[in-house]
Design a protein around this motif. Structure first.
Motif, PDB file in Angstrom:
ATOM      1  N   ALA A  60       7.190  13.542  16.164  1.00 62.95           N
ATOM      2  CA  ALA A  60       6.134  12.513  15.940  1.00 62.95           C
ATOM      3  C   ALA A  60       6.723  11.233  15.302  1.00 62.95           C
ATOM      4  O   ALA A  60       7.716  11.304  14.483  1.00 62.95           O
ATOM      5  CB  ALA A  60       5.062  13.077  15.040  1.00 62.95           C
ATOM      6  N   THR A  61       6.023  10.247  15.713  1.00 60.12           N
ATOM      7  CA  THR A  61       6.505   8.934  15.276  1.00 60.12           C
ATOM      8  C   THR A  61       5.865   8.669  13.707  1.00 60.12           C
ATOM      9  O   THR A  61       4.479   8.602  14.088  1.00 60.12           O
ATOM     10  CB  THR A  61       6.424   7.772  16.181  1.00 60.12           C
ATOM     11  N   PRO A  62       6.310   8.266  12.891  1.00 60.63           N
ATOM     12  CA  PRO A  62       5.623   7.976  11.466  1.00 60.63           C
ATOM     13  C   PRO A  62       4.849   6.644  11.662  1.00 60.63           C
ATOM     14  O   PRO A  62       5.166   5.684  12.331  1.00 60.63           O
ATOM     15  CB  PRO A  62       6.729   7.862  10.423  1.00 60.63           C
ATOM     16  N   ILE A  63       3.670   6.841  11.237  1.00 62.96           N
ATOM     17  CA  ILE A  63       2.838   5.754  11.080  1.00 62.96           C
ATOM     18  C   ILE A  63       2.247   5.064   9.332  1.00 62.96           C
ATOM     19  O   ILE A  63       2.255   6.268   8.726  1.00 62.96           O
ATOM     20  CB  ILE A  63       1.232   6.096  11.823  1.00 62.96           C
ATOM     21  N   SER A  64       2.443   4.011   9.180  1.00 64.34           N
ATOM     22  CA  SER A  64       2.262   3.396   8.173  1.00 64.34           C
ATOM     23  C   SER A  64       0.744   3.784   7.687  1.00 64.34           C
ATOM     24  O   SER A  64      -0.283   3.610   8.468  1.00 64.34           O
ATOM     25  CB  SER A  64       2.349   1.741   8.159  1.00 64.34           C
ATOM     26  N   ILE A  65       0.523   3.912   6.487  1.00 64.64           N
ATOM     27  CA  ILE A  65      -0.793   4.213   5.951  1.00 64.64           C
ATOM     28  C   ILE A  65      -1.553   2.920   6.040  1.00 64.64           C
ATOM     29  O   ILE A  65      -2.705   3.004   6.237  1.00 64.64           O
ATOM     30  CB  ILE A  65      -0.819   4.641   4.466  1.00 64.64           C
ATOM     31  N   ALA A  66      -0.926   1.828   5.930  1.00 72.96           N
ATOM     32  CA  ALA A  66      -1.675   0.496   6.013  1.00 72.96           C
ATOM     33  C   ALA A  66      -2.389   0.238   7.747  1.00 72.96           C
ATOM     34  O   ALA A  66      -3.021  -0.379   7.617  1.00 72.96           O
ATOM     35  CB  ALA A  66      -0.763  -0.777   5.869  1.00 72.96           C
ATOM     36  N   ARG A  92      -5.748   1.506  -3.612  1.00 70.32           N
ATOM     37  CA  ARG A  92      -7.034   1.893  -2.757  1.00 70.32           C
ATOM     38  C   ARG A  92      -8.059   1.368  -3.931  1.00 70.32           C
ATOM     39  O   ARG A  92      -8.931   0.948  -3.099  1.00 70.32           O
ATOM     40  CB  ARG A  92      -6.787   3.595  -3.067  1.00 70.32           C
ATOM     41  N   ALA A  93      -7.918   1.200  -5.149  1.00 67.86           N
ATOM     42  CA  ALA A  93      -9.017   0.515  -5.918  1.00 67.86           C
ATOM     43  C   ALA A  93      -9.154  -0.821  -5.737  1.00 67.86           C
ATOM     44  O   ALA A  93     -10.525  -1.266  -5.552  1.00 67.86           O
ATOM     45  CB  ALA A  93      -8.673   0.820  -7.440  1.00 67.86           C
ATOM     46  N   LYS A 141     -14.008  -4.318  -0.708  1.00 74.10           N
ATOM     47  CA  LYS A 141     -15.051  -3.895   0.344  1.00 74.10           C
ATOM     48  C   LYS A 141     -16.417  -3.903  -0.444  1.00 74.10           C
ATOM     49  O   LYS A 141     -17.366  -4.330   0.245  1.00 74.10           O
ATOM     50  CB  LYS A 141     -14.788  -2.527   0.903  1.00 74.10           C
ATOM     51  N   ASN A 142     -16.241  -3.544  -1.622  1.00 75.92           N
ATOM     52  CA  ASN A 142     -17.694  -3.554  -2.329  1.00 75.92           C
ATOM     53  C   ASN A 142     -18.329  -5.157  -2.391  1.00 75.92           C
ATOM     54  O   ASN A 142     -19.387  -5.086  -2.512  1.00 75.92           O
ATOM     55  CB  ASN A 142     -17.697  -2.861  -3.733  1.00 75.92           C
ATOM     56  N   ARG A 143     -17.252  -5.990  -2.914  1.00 72.58           N
ATOM     57  CA  ARG A 143     -17.874  -7.350  -2.936  1.00 72.58           C
ATOM     58  C   ARG A 143     -18.326  -7.921  -1.663  1.00 72.58           C
ATOM     59  O   ARG A 143     -19.338  -8.528  -1.666  1.00 72.58           O
ATOM     60  CB  ARG A 143     -16.710  -8.000  -3.488  1.00 72.58           C
ATOM     61  N   GLU A 144     -17.890  -7.417  -0.573  1.00 73.72           N
ATOM     62  CA  GLU A 144     -18.178  -7.755   0.762  1.00 73.72           C
ATOM     63  C   GLU A 144     -19.581  -7.423   1.050  1.00 73.72           C
ATOM     64  O   GLU A 144     -20.495  -7.854   1.536  1.00 73.72           O
ATOM     65  CB  GLU A 144     -17.048  -7.254   1.739  1.00 73.72           C
ATOM     66  N   LEU A 145     -19.739  -5.922   0.668  1.00 74.40           N
ATOM     67  CA  LEU A 145     -21.086  -5.502   0.806  1.00 74.40           C
ATOM     68  C   LEU A 145     -22.240  -6.049   0.093  1.00 74.40           C
ATOM     69  O   LEU A 145     -23.436  -6.412   0.776  1.00 74.40           O
ATOM     70  CB  LEU A 145     -20.938  -4.058   0.535  1.00 74.40           C
ATOM     71  N   ILE A 146     -21.993  -6.442  -1.273  1.00 68.20           N
ATOM     72  CA  ILE A 146     -22.736  -6.968  -1.868  1.00 68.20           C
ATOM     73  C   ILE A 146     -23.113  -8.589  -1.551  1.00 68.20           C
ATOM     74  O   ILE A 146     -24.423  -8.752  -1.612  1.00 68.20           O
ATOM     75  CB  ILE A 146     -22.306  -7.210  -3.625  1.00 68.20           C
TER      76      ILE A 146
END
Length: 110
Positions: free
Chosen positions: A54-60, A71-72, A78-83
């Motif tokens: 398999a070809t490795p995939i970046s988490i990004a 992650r935080a 994302k939370n600011r965007e939702l607000i």
């Protein structure tokens, strides 16, 4: 006296067993170990259970967050965007309710 296992027969039996075992070792190396080594040398991930390189995939690429962002931090953004979206929705509801009330008063004043 005639023996079943003479020295000549024992040596042939030993050499045949040795040759079969040696062939098995080479076959195992060529069919099981070598593909994994070639895959890893090429930068891939070898899955020995399924035999897939398999070809490795970046988490990004999976999470769609920039490299170096924790992650935080991504969660906070994302939370600011939702607000922001909730605030815009609340403002649109308030404007709609105000317009509805204005139209009711205009109809009641006729």
């Amino acid at each position: 006296m005639h023996r079943l296992l003479t020295m000549k027969r024992l040596s042939v039996l030993f050499l045949a067993t040795f040759a079969v075992l040696l062939g098995g070792v080479f076959a195992y190396q060529a069919l099981v170990v070598a593909p994994g080594d070639r895959c890893e040398a090429g930068g891939g991930w070898w899955d020995a259970e399924s035999g897939i390189c398999a070809t490795p995939i970046s988490i990004a690429e999976i999470t769609k967050r920039p490299i170096g962002q924790s992650r935080a931090e991504a969660s906070d953004a994302k939370n600011r965007e939702l607000i922001e979206l909730e605030d815009r929705l609340q403002a649109a509801r308030a404007a709609r309710d105000a317009e509805t009330e204005r139209q009711r008063q205009a109809l009641a004043g006729q």
